[in-house]
Design a protein around this motif. Structure first.
Motif, PDB file in Angstrom:
ATOM      1  N   SER A 143      10.605 -39.318  13.304  1.00  0.00           N
ATOM      2  CA  SER A 143      11.494 -38.299  13.877  1.00  0.00           C
ATOM      3  C   SER A 143      10.628 -37.329  14.685  1.00  0.00           C
ATOM      4  N   ASN A 144      11.274 -36.530  15.542  1.00  0.00           N
ATOM      5  CA  ASN A 144      10.538 -35.511  16.296  1.00  0.00           C
ATOM      6  C   ASN A 144       9.778 -34.580  15.353  1.00  0.00           C
ATOM      7  N   GLU A 145      10.422 -34.247  14.240  1.00  0.00           N
ATOM      8  CA  GLU A 145       9.808 -33.314  13.279  1.00  0.00           C
ATOM      9  C   GLU A 145       8.550 -33.934  12.675  1.00  0.00           C
ATOM     10  N   ILE A 154       8.713 -39.836  23.903  1.00  0.00           N
ATOM     11  CA  ILE A 154       8.840 -39.549  22.469  1.00  0.00           C
ATOM     12  C   ILE A 154       7.934 -38.360  22.111  1.00  0.00           C
ATOM     13  N   ASN A 198       9.296 -35.098  23.611  1.00  0.00           N
ATOM     14  CA  ASN A 198      10.438 -34.575  22.850  1.00  0.00           C
ATOM     15  C   ASN A 198       9.959 -33.819  21.613  1.00  0.00           C
ATOM     16  N   ALA A 199       8.941 -34.382  20.934  1.00  0.00           N
ATOM     17  CA  ALA A 199       8.410 -33.709  19.741  1.00  0.00           C
ATOM     18  C   ALA A 199       7.730 -32.399  20.148  1.00  0.00           C
ATOM     19  N   LEU A 244       9.673 -29.181  20.556  1.00  0.00           N
ATOM     20  CA  LEU A 244      10.036 -28.376  19.379  1.00  0.00           C
ATOM     21  C   LEU A 244       9.101 -27.173  19.251  1.00  0.00           C
TER      22      LEU A 244
END
Ligand code: NAP
Length: 300
Positions: free
Chosen positions: A28-30, A61, A64-65, A68
């Motif tokens: 996941s991004n997190e 990818i 996107n992370a 955050l």
């Protein structure tokens, strides 16, 4: 964390984190952000990408992370590459695997990388592979345009032999700052054919891809892998390493060329092992025992 200075205002962390396999990790991004923060807290600030990684998906990818926590961008160095074109559902216009180092391809690829990575500059752009159709004048024009616009700070190459390096360099007004090479105790080609010496001659620190032979050192059952594993195991005990992975890294780090290993795993503990290997010193005889074990015969 040690750093390697490539120019007056660009240095890379001595251990780099490679993003080739990022799409395979299915994080996941997190989880990616947590991995990035884990590395950065320990001084791993350099991330190695390429436009084609994950069939053209890895940069996005990662971007996107990163979105955050955008404040991380200026604390890291982003390396990416262009020049290989692979057939992919994500690039339906191409059916043949080929190289492209034309001005228009380089400019287009960088625009896409900037968009995917959600950044407005790339610290270091590498030509991924030597292109038999490279027109160095065009490649240089692309570099100049990217440098002038501030989209790319510095340039280097990957998998270049001496003649290819010399040709491109002769068309540039500024030095290439690295050559990213396959370098490991298992794959000796660039040690044996003078490419590592080219880096030393140029005063350029090489980046090492697949420093653990892409993981095959742990799995392969051929004679060479078995023999090398046994030697790595002996040296591991002698130098107090925690695993043969640390010995593989230490073998590169103890070479005088200031080799910068790129870690290919998404597991925090594997990144920690690479970092731990920075504290391992290896005697000349131990270094040679690994070399000759990989070669399969004694030195002359
Ligand atoms: P690598 O570190 O040699 O190999 C990584 C693989 O080794 C992963 O599959 C990993 O599995 C496995 N591994 C690591 N430690 C292990 C252990 N202790 N036991 C068992 N398996 C272990 O590096 P790489 O991924 O091949 O390459 C590193 C980076 O170099 C890439 O991400 C990319 O950035 C760059 N690269 C550049 C080029 C180029 O042409 N310029 C080519 C290839 C790669 P786990 O995931 O399970 O940890």
């Amino acid at each position: 964390m040690q750093r390697v200075k490539l120019t007056e205002d660009l240095s890379l962390s001595r251990i780099v984190h490679g993003m080739w396999r990022l799409a395979d990790w299915n994080f996941s991004n997190e989880k990616i952000l947590s991995l990035i923060e884990h590395g950065m807290e320990r001084g791993v600030t350099t991330y190695d990408h390429a436009d084609i990684y994950g069939s053209y998906t890895c940069e996005e990818i990662f971007g996107n992370a990163l979105s955050l926590k955008p404040s991380l961008r200026e604390k890291m160095e982003i390396v990416t590459k262009c020049g290989i074109v692979v057939p992919s559902d994500n690039r339906p216009s191409h059916i043949t695997h080929h190289y492209n180092t034309s001005k228009s391809h380089i400019l287009k690829s960088v625009e896409q990388s900037l968009m995917n990575l959600k950044t407005d500059y790339i610290d270091l752009l590498l030509i991924h592979r030597p292109d038999p159709l490279m027109d160095p004048m065009e490649t240089a024009e692309a570099f100049n345009q990217l440098k002038e616009s501030g989209k790319v700070r510095y340039f280097g190459v990957s998998n270049f032999k001496k003649a290819q390096w010399d040709m491109l360099q002769s068309y540039l007004e500024y030095p290439l700052v690295t050559n990213q090479l396959e370098l490991s105790a298992y794959n000796l080609e660039n040690f044996e054919d003078g490419t590592i010496n080219l880096c030393q001659e140029m005063g350029v620190a090489p980046m090492a891809w697949s420093p653990l032979a892409g993981g095959s050192i742990f799995e392969e059952s051929n004679e060479k892998a078995v023999r090398l594993r046994q030697t790595l195991q002996i040296v591991k005990e002698e130098i107090g390493a925690n695993g043969i992975d640390e010995v593989m890294y230490a073998w590169l780090l103890n070479h005088p060329a200031k080799i910068i290993p790129i870690v290919g795993s998404g597991k925090k503990e594997r990144l920690d092992s690479a970092i731990a290997s920075l504290n391992l010193s290896m005697q000349r005889e131990q270094w040679f025992s690994i070399l000759t074990s990989s070669m399969g015969h004694d030195i002359a």
